[in-house]
Design a protein around this motif. Structure first.
Motif, mmCIF file in Angstrom:
data_model
loop_
_atom_site.group_PDB
_atom_site.id
_atom_site.type_symbol
_atom_site.label_atom_id
_atom_site.label_comp_id
_atom_site.label_asym_id
_atom_site.label_seq_id
_atom_site.Cartn_x
_atom_site.Cartn_y
_atom_site.Cartn_z
ATOM 1 N N PRO A 53 10.891 3.553 0.845
ATOM 2 C CA PRO A 53 9.556 3.956 0.876
ATOM 3 C C PRO A 53 9.314 5.100 -0.092
ATOM 4 O O PRO A 53 8.295 5.340 -0.593
ATOM 5 N N GLY A 74 4.605 -3.651 -0.719
ATOM 6 C CA GLY A 74 5.959 -2.867 0.203
ATOM 7 C C GLY A 74 6.422 -1.948 -0.568
ATOM 8 O O GLY A 74 6.381 -1.797 -1.606
ATOM 9 N N GLY A 100 6.366 -1.875 3.524
ATOM 10 C CA GLY A 100 5.174 -1.304 4.338
ATOM 11 C C GLY A 100 3.871 -1.603 3.491
ATOM 12 O O GLY A 100 3.684 -2.731 2.818
ATOM 13 N N ASP A 101 2.963 -0.551 3.313
ATOM 14 C CA ASP A 101 1.952 -0.405 2.439
ATOM 15 C C ASP A 101 2.248 0.796 1.426
ATOM 16 O O ASP A 101 0.942 1.133 0.919
ATOM 17 N N HIS A 102 3.331 1.311 1.114
ATOM 18 C CA HIS A 102 3.608 1.982 0.259
ATOM 19 C C HIS A 102 3.141 1.896 -1.110
ATOM 20 O O HIS A 102 2.994 2.919 -1.787
#
Length: 331
Positions: free
Chosen positions: A191, A277, A279-281
């Motif tokens: 991330p 991704g 996540g939503d980074h």
């Protein structure tokens, strides 16, 4: 005894009315008839494109704008009109979609700030160096432009392979003694490095066009201006920073505008390489609109996707107007 020369009217049609004077009516020149036929042929050739644009362009735009005021899943026979609720849900009201849109907007802002700046910082010096090359300039220009003409999907998959945990980047770092910089999760799986890596990929794809634009501007600069700067004692750095850079300022504005638009609305690299991704980074606004339109199964989110698309269009239009006004004030 001399006689006066007879006056003739070439290519005229004589009409005599009674005993009055002779009236001459000139026939239309042939070139006017030819221009009329030529214009008609041009209209006939353009007509299919105009009709296609009206059907596939104007109709689609109008359809999408109307859809932004409704909810629909793409299969139901009728829409459900909700007015401005879609815009309100995306911007602040909905507890699910509004936070995602705000997070995607923040990621998009980082891309909009970093990508144009890095593109200018890389492409302008590269164009200056390429402009000073006397031999093989066309070959080098083609090599530098190769990333732009290569298929985007293939390039994104190649980048994805290079950035994997066992990819070329980690292997190169290990071979030169910089193993501490390796990313065991991959550069796209960490991330903390995913967004920066995607910005680098975006800049890599934007540099060729920007470099060619700068190169065109550099080749249009009067040589006497550069020679005058050198006679005044300006060195290479001073000449490029104080003379050349201000002269290519309009090109810089164009490069920045193109990259801002692409950073705001583009999402293909993020879709292929990360899907937002980890996540939503790396989730951006264009990718969020794609999710709402195509990745929600039968949920009635097509109206939300259309509304988000029109928000992006409005933001791009505002940026274009600001850039145009700044460009006029500078020139």
């Amino acid at each position: 005894m001399t006689t006066a020369p007879r006056r003739t009217v070439p290519k005229a049609v004589e009409e005599r009315g009674g005993t009055g004077p002779v009236k001459t009516v000139a026939s239309p020149p042939p070139y006017r008839r030819w221009r009329g036929y030529e214009a008609l042929s041009g209209y006939l050739f353009v007509a299919p494109a105009v009709v296609l644009f009206a059907v596939m362009g104007l109709y689609t735009v109008g359809y999408g704008f109307a859809l932004s005021f409704a909810t629909w899943n793409g299969f139901a026979p009728n829409w459900t009109w909700v007015g401005l609720d879609n815009y309100a849900d995306l911007l602040w009201r909905d507890p699910i979609y509004a936070p995602r849109v705000r997070h995607a907007a923040l990621n998009t802002l980082w891309v909009m700030l970093a990508a144009p700046a890095l593109t200018v910082l890389v492409s302008f010096p590269l164009a200056v160096l390429l402009n000073q090359v006397k031999r093989f300039q066309s070959v080098l220009r083609s090599v530098y432009f190769l990333p732009y003409v290569t298929s985007g999907i293939a390039v994104f998959f190649a980048w994805q392979y290079i950035l994997q945990p066992d990819g070329a980047i980690n292997s190169l770092l290990a071979s030169v003694g910089l193993g501490s910089l390796e990313q065991p999760q991959g550069w796209l799986g960490n991330p903390s490095t995913a967004m920066a890596t995607m910005i680098v990929v975006t800049v890599w794809g934007a540099v060729p066009v920007a470099m060619l634009l700068y190169l065109t501007g550099l080749q249009g600069i009067d040589r006497s201006v550069l020679e005058a700067a050198q006679l005044d004692g300006a060195g290479w750095w001073r000449t490029n920073l104080s003379v050349v850079w201000p002269l290519v300022r309009p090109i810089t504005a164009i490069v920045v505008l193109l990259n801002l638009r692409e950073s705001l609305q583009g999402f293909q690299p993020f879709l292929v390489m990360t899907l937002g991704g980890p996540g939503d980074h790396t989730n951006v606004l264009g990718l969020e609109a794609y999710r709402l339109a195509f990745l929600k199964n039968l949920s009635p989110t097509l109206g939300l996707a259309s509304a988000l698309g029109w928000i992006l269009f409005a933001a791009a239009l505002v940026l274009a107007l600001i850039n145009l006004r700044a460009l006029r004030s500078k020139t």
